[in-house]
Design a protein around this motif. Structure first.
Motif, mmCIF file in Angstrom:
data_model
loop_
_atom_site.group_PDB
_atom_site.id
_atom_site.type_symbol
_atom_site.label_atom_id
_atom_site.label_comp_id
_atom_site.label_asym_id
_atom_site.label_seq_id
_atom_site.Cartn_x
_atom_site.Cartn_y
_atom_site.Cartn_z
ATOM 1 N N ARG A 530 0.808 -1.217 0.000
ATOM 2 C CA ARG A 530 0.000 0.000 0.000
ATOM 3 C C ARG A 530 0.843 1.270 0.000
ATOM 4 N N ALA A 534 -0.051 4.076 -2.550
ATOM 5 C CA ALA A 534 -0.234 5.476 -2.154
ATOM 6 C C ALA A 534 0.630 6.413 -2.996
ATOM 7 N N MET A 558 -7.163 11.188 -0.248
ATOM 8 C CA MET A 558 -7.640 10.639 1.021
ATOM 9 C C MET A 558 -7.283 9.161 1.151
ATOM 10 N N GLU A 559 -7.434 8.383 0.071
ATOM 11 C CA GLU A 559 -7.053 6.971 0.125
ATOM 12 C C GLU A 559 -5.556 6.835 0.354
ATOM 13 N N LEU A 561 -3.593 9.007 1.789
ATOM 14 C CA LEU A 561 -3.251 9.483 3.128
ATOM 15 C C LEU A 561 -3.470 8.393 4.172
ATOM 16 N N ALA A 562 -4.534 7.624 4.042
ATOM 17 C CA ALA A 562 -4.794 6.544 5.005
ATOM 18 C C ALA A 562 -3.661 5.526 4.990
ATOM 19 N N TYR A 563 -3.198 5.146 3.797
ATOM 20 C CA TYR A 563 -2.097 4.184 3.701
ATOM 21 C C TYR A 563 -0.806 4.768 4.262
ATOM 22 N N ARG A 565 -0.396 7.116 6.473
ATOM 23 C CA ARG A 565 -0.406 7.271 7.931
ATOM 24 C C ARG A 565 -0.159 5.935 8.625
ATOM 25 N N GLU A 566 -0.498 4.826 7.990
ATOM 26 C CA GLU A 566 -0.240 3.518 8.600
ATOM 27 C C GLU A 566 1.241 3.315 8.874
ATOM 28 N N ILE A 573 3.229 12.080 3.428
ATOM 29 C CA ILE A 573 2.034 12.621 4.083
ATOM 30 C C ILE A 573 1.963 14.128 3.840
ATOM 31 N N CYS A 576 0.743 14.737 0.363
ATOM 32 C CA CYS A 576 -0.680 14.419 0.265
ATOM 33 C C CYS A 576 -1.524 15.541 0.875
#
Length: 681
Positions: A530, A534, A558-559, A561-563, A565-566, A573, A576
């Motif tokens: 991911r 990203a 947004m998709e 950013l979620a990956y 941040r993991e 980040i 993004c």
């Protein structure tokens, strides 16, 4: 029964005495204190307690029976102080008294639990250094009280409070260490003590002459604990001192031999934990973690050196760190099949063991082990990229390459290190990254390393994009993709597609760019990576924003950013959030735009990503135009222009610059020129 545990000098006795004073009034028969520190014969424990409780021995009857009967009806709190060297005898006595006396309460102090039924164990913590409310921290207060006794006229002032707090922090809030340090104020200032505390065992030697010998110096306090250990416990303790922190598995692999068999490490470590010489930390990735107080660690390290084992443990830890780093690299870069969560864990594992990595790299540098050092640097490079540790990563590689032993390093090690060095340089100075990248690719070709050859070509392609050379970027990218596809290297294949998408975007071929970026997403999804997904989605978001499809752009960002941040990929980040800020600006959501752009700019600044800072300034310039603040737009555009020039980045396009500057023309040419000059500064 309550047992206060903790290392020597932590204040167990003082806390027990204070507790007795507080509790005595609650018990009709008061409190009884028994100090066992000077007692060496376990057979005399019962006699010492009986004497303190005023119980006389009966002829022909065991004293323990007499003592138990005498205390049976008393409502009493009994304190047994310093039980650690008489554990079995104290445990037997406590168990008998608790079983026979319903109203008896026992308070014990020991460096390890007594393991008596009904025992509650409380680890006495160090004194807090930071203040609560308007009062100084307990550690600072203790230092001040003891300092006044040692040097009449001493006072805690705003001028010396910071230095005292720093000193107490370096002494880890250990009361004995703080008291011994304060005693040095007879001959030294607070700043002098703070500078000398690195030699804490030589400095902290002026204890109270009326105190027991083991409490007169810091070393004596720890000697007392050390001498009570079994030989196996002593060996493991000194070996563990080489770690900055560890798990059971690490200790088993690095510290075990015929003196401490691997099968015994778990129980021996547990014994050191019970004896307050080791501290349990929060679990990470399902593994319990441990560390030592620095004071204990320094003491144990002296023992390790005296035993002549430091070099052997250093070698074992180097081998362990190297093997783990290269295994994590293979997982993290999709060289072996693994689920995404395993790849996330690679970055979390790096965070928790980073200090051990720096320790090993320092030792490799000192030993001239350039090969191992460069291999470790190469293996942890993805983690350093994700965390934005660009300068530190470059410094380590440079230090090894500057070593006299670097000339003998094989091309299969030197080449990947140079490519990694160039990638760490990319965000700050793309042009400066190119020579190392080219040299690295040549070495990797010679070594027959397809993965790193493709990675180096991808990097050269990315450098060409950042320096405005789309034709060269396309050429490098196609070769990287060809090598990666032939080798079955999906990571570099996906990376190449993403860069080619950026090249197509530069040339204005938006449909082709979107197709290539989507293909990159597909490749990265196929290997369940991911982070790679990203990175490609960032490109898709940029393309959607450029064509005015802000809804699609926001979804892509947004998709991604979620990956991101993991794994806490801070530079990406930031990128993004910058995209989201621009989308919000176009939508007129200026408050949300400012939130996104502020966090983005902060992350870029903190990680030293100059291209991110430049883009952030430009984004704020666009926001200033939206909010009708033309002066601020000119200042920000000029600052971004200056930074791009300094960093060797392509200049801001004329069309974009004009969008930021056009509203300011109503101010007049002279005013715009003055603002521009100020912004360039």
């Amino acid at each position: 029964m309550l047992t206060l545990t903790g290392p020597g000098g932590i204040g167990k006795t003082r806390l027990a005495l204070r507790t007795l004073t507080t509790m005595a009034a609650e018990f009709p028969d008061g409190a009884c204190y028994v100090d066992l520190a000077d007692l060496t014969n376990p057979d005399l424990v019962t006699a010492r307690v009986a004497s303190a409780a005023g119980v006389a021995e009966e002829s022909g009857r065991p004293l323990l029976d007499t003592l138990a009967d005498a205390l049976r009806l008393r409502r009493l709190v009994l304190a047994l102080d310093n039980c650690e060297h008489l554990l079995d005898a104290c445990a037997r006595l406590s168990q008998r008294l608790l079983a026979s006396s319903a109203e008896l309460r026992l308070l014990a102090t020991s460096r390890e639990p007594l393991r008596v039924a009904g025992e509650t164990v409380w680890l006495v913590p160090p004194l807090p250094v930071t203040a609560t409310g308007t009062s100084p921290g307990d550690a600072v207060q203790l230092f001040s009280e003891r300092a006044l006794a040692a040097a009449p006229g001493f006072a805690l002032t705003p001028e010396n409070a910071g230095a005292i707090a720093e000193l107490c922090c370096s002494l880890e809030g250990i009361p004995l260490a703080i008291e011994l340090a304060a005693a040095r104020l007879r001959t030294l200032t607070v700043d002098q003590i703070r500078m000398r505390v690195a030699d804490r065992f030589g400095l902290l030697t002026l204890g109270d002459r009326t105190a027991p010998p083991r409490q007169r110096t810091l070393r004596a306090a720890i000697d007392w604990s050390h001498d009570l250990l079994s030989q196996r416990e002593q060996v493991l303790l000194r070996r563990l001192s080489y770690f900055a922190g560890w798990s059971v598995e690490m200790a088993e692999q690095v510290c075990a031999d015929e003196q401490v068999p691997a099968g015994s490490v778990l129980d021996t470590l547990g014994a050191l934990l019970d004896k307050s010489l080791v501290i349990r930390e929060p679990a990470v990735l399902g593994q319990a973690r441990f560390r030592m107080l620095d004071t204990i660690r320094e003491y144990a390290a002296d023992r390790l050196a005296a035993a002549g084992e430091a070099a052997a443990i250093a070698s074992r830890l180097r081998d362990y760190v190297l093997a783990e780093a290269e295994r994590n690299f293979a997982v993290g870069m999709a060289l072996v099949p693994a689920p995404w969560q395993d790849r996330v864990d690679v970055f979390r594992r790096y965070d928790v063991d980073a200090h051990n990595v720096w320790l090993v790299l320092s030792q490799c540098l000192a030993d001239g082990d350039v090969g191992s050092g460069l291999r470790i640097c190469t293996a942890i490079r993805p983690c350093m990229l994700v965390r934005g540790e660009f300068a530190m990563g470059c410094a380590w590689v440079d230090a090894f390459l500057a070593s006299d032993e670097a000339t003998g390093v094989p091309p299969g090690i030197r080449g990947p290190a140079l490519i990694g060095r160039a990638q760490l340089t990319l965000s700050n100075d793309p042009a400066a990254a190119e020579p190392a990248a080219r040299a690295g690719v040549d070495l990797c070709r010679d070594a027959g390393d397809d993965f790193w050859t493709a990675a180096g070509l991808n990097l050269l392609s990315e450098i060409a994009v950042h320096t405005g050379r789309p034709d060269q970027a396309e050429e490098f990218g196609r070769e990287a993709a060809w090598i990666a596809e032939a080798a079955g290297d999906r990571w570099n294949e996906g990376w190449a597609l993403g860069i080619r998408a950026a090249v197509a975007g530069l040339r204005g071929r938006m449909r082709e760019a979107a197709e290539l970026a989507s293909a990159s997403v597909d490749v990265m999804r196929a290997i369940d990576h991911r982070w790679g997904v990203a990175r490609a989605q960032l490109g898709l978001g940029d393309l959607a924003r450029m064509r005015g499809d802000f809804a699609d752009a926001r979804q892509q960002y947004m998709e991604a950013l979620a990956y991101l941040r993991e794994i806490n990929a801070r530079p990406e980040i930031a990128r993004c959030l910058s995209g989201l800020g621009r989308v919000a600006t176009e939508a007129g959501a200026t408050t949300l735009a400012r939130e996104h752009l502020t966090e983005s700019l902060r992350l870029s600044r903190d990680t030293g990503t100059r291209i991110g800072v430049a883009r952030g300034l430009e984004s704020f310039a666009a926001l200033a135009v939206r909010e009708d603040e033309p002066e601020r737009a000119v200042l920000l555009t000029a600052a971004a222009t200056a930074l791009r020039e300094t960093a060797g980045l392509p200049p801001l396009s004329g069309a974009r610059a004009d969008r930021y500057l056009a509203p300011a023309r109503r101010l007049g040419d002279a005013a715009v020129a003055e603002l521009w000059a100020r912004g360039l500064e």
